[in-house]
Design a protein around this motif. Structure first.
Motif, PDB file in Angstrom:
ATOM      1  N   ALA A  37      54.793  14.955   0.109  1.00 26.75           N
ATOM      2  CA  ALA A  37      53.568  15.243  -0.648  1.00 26.75           C
ATOM      3  C   ALA A  37      52.330  14.880   0.164  1.00 26.75           C
ATOM      4  O   ALA A  37      51.342  15.622   0.186  1.00 26.75           O
ATOM      5  CB  ALA A  37      53.583  14.487  -1.969  1.00 26.75           C
TER       6      ALA A  37
ATOM      7  N   MET B  19      49.523  17.673   1.296  1.00 24.59           N
ATOM      8  CA  MET B  19      48.116  17.525   0.915  1.00 24.59           C
ATOM      9  C   MET B  19      47.208  17.394   2.134  1.00 24.59           C
ATOM     10  O   MET B  19      46.001  17.587   2.038  1.00 24.59           O
ATOM     11  CB  MET B  19      47.949  16.333  -0.027  1.00 24.59           C
TER      12      MET B  19
ATOM     13  N   ARG C 242      56.322  18.058  -6.629  1.00 26.20           N
ATOM     14  CA  ARG C 242      55.435  18.748  -7.585  1.00 26.20           C
ATOM     15  C   ARG C 242      54.776  17.730  -8.520  1.00 26.20           C
ATOM     16  O   ARG C 242      53.574  17.813  -8.807  1.00 26.20           O
ATOM     17  CB  ARG C 242      56.237  19.774  -8.381  1.00 26.20           C
TER      18      ARG C 242
ATOM     19  N   LEU D 280      51.901  15.956  -6.794  1.00 26.87           N
ATOM     20  CA  LEU D 280      50.719  16.822  -6.718  1.00 26.87           C
ATOM     21  C   LEU D 280      50.083  17.016  -8.091  1.00 26.87           C
ATOM     22  O   LEU D 280      48.852  17.100  -8.209  1.00 26.87           O
ATOM     23  CB  LEU D 280      51.087  18.169  -6.103  1.00 26.87           C
ATOM     24  N   ASP D 281      50.908  17.057  -9.138  1.00 30.15           N
ATOM     25  CA  ASP D 281      50.368  17.136 -10.501  1.00 30.15           C
ATOM     26  C   ASP D 281      49.491  15.918 -10.790  1.00 30.15           C
ATOM     27  O   ASP D 281      48.435  16.025 -11.425  1.00 30.15           O
ATOM     28  CB  ASP D 281      51.499  17.202 -11.527  1.00 30.15           C
TER      29      ASP D 281
ATOM     30  N   VAL E 166      46.160  16.301  -9.281  1.00 26.78           N
ATOM     31  CA  VAL E 166      45.328  17.209 -10.077  1.00 26.78           C
ATOM     32  C   VAL E 166      44.717  16.460 -11.260  1.00 26.78           C
ATOM     33  O   VAL E 166      43.517  16.582 -11.547  1.00 26.78           O
ATOM     34  CB  VAL E 166      46.150  18.418 -10.567  1.00 26.78           C
TER      35      VAL E 166
ATOM     36  N   LEU F 244      42.645  17.061  -6.562  1.00 21.57           N
ATOM     37  CA  LEU F 244      43.178  18.351  -6.128  1.00 21.57           C
ATOM     38  C   LEU F 244      42.998  19.333  -7.268  1.00 21.57           C
ATOM     39  O   LEU F 244      43.168  18.979  -8.440  1.00 21.57           O
ATOM     40  CB  LEU F 244      44.668  18.172  -5.790  1.00 21.57           C
TER      41      LEU F 244
ATOM     42  N   ALA G 229      44.093  22.648  -9.509  1.00 21.76           N
ATOM     43  CA  ALA G 229      45.380  23.241  -9.889  1.00 21.76           C
ATOM     44  C   ALA G 229      45.710  24.428  -8.996  1.00 21.76           C
ATOM     45  O   ALA G 229      46.872  24.664  -8.646  1.00 21.76           O
ATOM     46  CB  ALA G 229      45.339  23.664 -11.360  1.00 21.76           C
TER      47      ALA G 229
ATOM     48  N   LYS H 165      44.816  24.862  -5.822  1.00 23.15           N
ATOM     49  CA  LYS H 165      45.277  24.376  -4.523  1.00 23.15           C
ATOM     50  C   LYS H 165      46.697  23.848  -4.606  1.00 23.15           C
ATOM     51  O   LYS H 165      47.503  24.057  -3.704  1.00 23.15           O
ATOM     52  CB  LYS H 165      44.346  23.279  -4.004  1.00 23.15           C
ATOM     53  N   ARG H 166      46.992  23.120  -5.688  1.00 25.34           N
ATOM     54  CA  ARG H 166      48.361  22.624  -5.864  1.00 25.34           C
ATOM     55  C   ARG H 166      49.352  23.767  -5.866  1.00 25.34           C
ATOM     56  O   ARG H 166      50.384  23.718  -5.177  1.00 25.34           O
ATOM     57  CB  ARG H 166      48.459  21.840  -7.173  1.00 25.34           C
ATOM     58  N   ASP H 167      49.062  24.800  -6.628  1.00 21.32           N
ATOM     59  CA  ASP H 167      49.989  25.931  -6.720  1.00 21.32           C
ATOM     60  C   ASP H 167      50.146  26.612  -5.367  1.00 21.32           C
ATOM     61  O   ASP H 167      51.259  27.001  -4.979  1.00 21.32           O
ATOM     62  CB  ASP H 167      49.491  26.934  -7.765  1.00 21.32           C
TER      63      ASP H 167
END
Length: 695
Positions: A309, A313, A336, A339-340, A343, A348, A350, A352-354
């Motif tokens: 992660a 990032m 995931r 990263l959630d 967000v 971050l 959403a 960019k995370r996706d």
């Protein structure tokens, strides 16, 4: 030589530009230049308004660290800011990039402030054991609420331009672009609309609520335990409401100078510079790191997912490999989830995370997917057999020049490297859990590691936002080796008569966020138990081995995850494990130890003497290159209180002779554990200080 501050004119507006790369730090030349240009603009009858702005990537990011420790030169910053504020012509300050510390205080001295959306504003002085000393504690509460001012000043954390605008710190959010034009546009509006002069000192401070200061003091007593600067900062901000502006400035200056001469400020300045010097190594001079764009991570557990992660990032492409598809899917979900969390915290978007999960991350079980990886980090179970299997596979599938890194905490990296056909490409990258949060990265250099591989480890750390420390190969490297030694000393204190709860209480009072026995429960006692069993066959018979931790593990008490360890968690709130008293009594009886009371200072002295003694042995062996490397390691990976500067700085503060005397005193109780380091003895005998080793 170009001047760092220049004056230009457009229409009836003076444009004062600060150009002191890289971050427009407030050097003496900048302060002098600002004062001279300001005075010229005021004296020029054609000038009706003044704009102060920064060239390059930032407005003013704070003081010039090259001047730290030097006698201050006129113009002093508080006087300069007072002069800006007293200008008979409106002063607009246009900020971009960062306005930090003295830079924000300069902006507060202006009559109006504008900034683009990307700008950041902060007063980070508490991170250096200080408080804002150029009017920040008096002007900020006159622009924003007392609550907001307290939060910014006592935390040191910057805020965004949007936050600053909503709270009244700035007057307009401008489009991204040259600040010269943004400041000029606002100055024209000031003149056209005949907007009045607005010295910040003349604004009424927000009175806040009656309990705001008491509540903040109580909160910081817990969250910033032992730190003086945040509490003094509260006093300074409170004075902005209870004293006149001039008296508030005098009070701020008095408090600032008190902190400036204190031990905590010296310790935190030491930590500040140590973290900037730790990556400057002679062996890496003129060495170019290898290019790293695609990395592999072996293992999708807590550590592997955290590493993956962190890399995603940071803009790297990551392929995670697990033992089978089900484990890979679980690892994918863990990444995931991290990263959630980013967000949710606003770090971050959403979108960019996706995009990262779709385009930059993949998880599977086929090692062949690593054929194009530039670097692979192994983060599997701490077993030499398991790691040998992983590295044999990597050696066969990875391209020539790919770096093979192990995240081992203890194992011999030379043994791992020699299993491959490319030992020069093998290195240790010891992350700390959780890997996406913890700042420390031990870069462990094996006997055959190429210099450009080491340089790549440091470059990767920088890209991931981590602080890298060079370590040599030994059991535990720097941090875990020191940890192992001071844990033995604290277990010895428990056998001598202290309880684990006495030890935790004393060290929390010393400044640790959690006591070491509570930390053991949190991480799981079975981890250290496995390591002790690994060493059982080679343990020196002279060692006074404390068995109570093993006894707890044998009973299935592994800490929080089993509901019991040193503490009992069955009711939610940790309380002492009732089984431990009998376990300790039996072990003391078997070893012929008569328990006695140990006071808090005795516990702290054992903790520090053990840590520092082992650190000197590590230095003497070349495992760590300099005392500052040890300080940076313990500050960023092991919770050592930053306001004490690190164990080596602390040792010099209390006196190396005092540390050596403590070691010799404790040796009467356990001569094997407390063997003085030869290097420590030499320094004390020759009356040398640690600066002689930090070059």
């Amino acid at each position: 030589m170009p001047q760092p501050v220049s004056l230009a004119q457009q229409d009836h507006v003076a444009l004062i530009a600060i150009d002191n790369p890289p971050v427009n730090a407030l050097s003496h030349a900048v302060r002098s230049g600002l004062q001279n240009c300001l005075r010229q603009a005021i004296e020029d009858d054609e000038i009706q308004a003044i704009v102060i702005y920064g060239e390059g990537r930032s407005f003013i990011a704070g003081a010039d660290i090259r001047e730290f420790g030097q006698p201050p030169k006129v113009p002093h910053l508080p006087d300069l800011i007072n002069e800006i504020e007293a200008s008979p012509k409106p002063v607009v300050v246009a900020c971009h990039g960062t306005a930090l510390g003295g830079g924000l205080e300069v902006a507060l001295g202006g009559h109006y402030r504008v900034a683009p959306p990307s700008a950041k504003f902060g007063l980070p002085e508490v991170s250096l054991g200080l408080l804002p000393g150029a009017g920040g504690t008096q002007r900020l509460p006159r622009l924003v609420s007392a609550q907001k001012a307290l939060g910014m000043i006592t935390s040191g954390k910057p805020i965004t331009a949007q936050d600053a605008f909503e709270n009244g710190l700035i007057d307009r959010i401008t489009p991204e672009g040259p600040m010269r034009e943004a400041g000029l546009a606002f100055a024209r509006d000031v003149l056209e609309q005949r907007m009045p002069l607005r010295p910040t000192r003349n604004l009424g401070p927000d009175p806040g609520t009656e309990s705001i200061f008491a509540d903040t003091r109580a909160k910081l007593h817990k969250s910033a335990r032992g730190q003086i600067a945040p509490q003094k900062a509260i006093d300074a901000v409170e004075a902005s409401l209870t004293k006149s502006f001039d008296d508030g400035l005098k009070n701020e200056r008095r408090l600032f100078l008190e902190l400036m001469g204190g031990d905590q400020r010296a310790a935190m300045i030491h930590a500040f510079f140590a973290e900037r010097k730790v990556g400057k190594l002679p062996e890496l001079a003129n060495v170019t790191p290898r290019c790293v764009a695609d990395i592999g991570v072996i293992g999708g557990g807590t550590m592997g997912a955290g590493i993956a992660a962190s890399a995603v990032m940071a803009g790297l492409n990551v392929t995670m490999i697990e033992r089978d598809k089900a484990a890979a899917a679980k690892g994918h979900d863990t990444v995931r989830g991290i990263l959630d969390g980013a967000v949710k915290r606003g770090k971050l978007s959403a979108e960019k995370r996706d995009a990262m999960m779709r385009d930059a991350f993949d998880a599977g079980s086929d090692y062949a997917a690593l054929a194009s990886a530039d670097l692979v980090i192994e983060a599997v179970f701490e077993s030499m057999d398991v790691k040998q299997d992983v590295f044999s596979r990597l050696d066969s599938v990875c391209k020539p020049g790919a770096i093979l890194a192990t995240n081992t905490s203890y194992l011999d990296i030379n043994d791992i490297a020699n299993l491959t056909s490319r030992p020069n490409d093998v290195i240790g990258l010891h992350f700390f859990s959780p890997a996406h949060v913890m700042r420390l990265l031990e870069v462990v250099v094996a006997d055959k590691t190429d210099p450009d591989v080491t340089a790549t480890g440091f470059a990767l750390a920088k890209r991931l936002g981590k602080i890298a420390v060079r370590a040599g190969v030994c059991d535990g490297f720097i941090g875990n080796r020191i940890l192992s030694h001071y844990r033995k000393a604290l277990e010895g204190a428990v056998l001598a008569g202290a309880s684990p709860y006495d030890v935790d209480r004393a060290l929390v009072g010393f400044g640790l966020a959690m006591g070491p026995f509570a930390v053991g429960d949190l991480s799981g006692l079975d981890i250290a138990w496995a390591n002790r069993k690994r060493h059982a066959a080679t343990r020196d018979p002279r060692e006074t081995y404390a068995q109570f931790a093993d006894t707890l593990c044998e009973a299935g008490h592994f800490g929080r995850k089993t509901g019991r360890g040193y503490y009992d968690y069955s009711d939610g709130t940790p309380v002492p494990n009732p089984d431990l008293t009998a376990i300790l009594e039996q072990e003391r009886l078997a070893k012929g130890i008569t328990a006695r009371a140990l006071d808090e200072q005795d516990i702290i002295d054992r903790y520090m003497a053990a840590m520092v003694n082992e650190a000197f042995k590590i230095l003497d062996e070349g495992i760590a290159l300099r005392p500052l490397d040890i300080d940076v390691t313990m500050l960023n990976g092991y919770g050592f209180p930053r306001w004490r500067g690190g164990p080596m700085h602390y040792a010099e503060t209390v006196g190396l002779d005092k540390i050596l005397s403590d070691i010799r005193s404790f040796a009467k109780e356990d001569s094997y554990l407390w063997q003085p380091a030869a290097l420590l003895e030499r320094l004390v005998t020759d009356k040398l200080c640690l600066a002689s080793l930090n070059g």
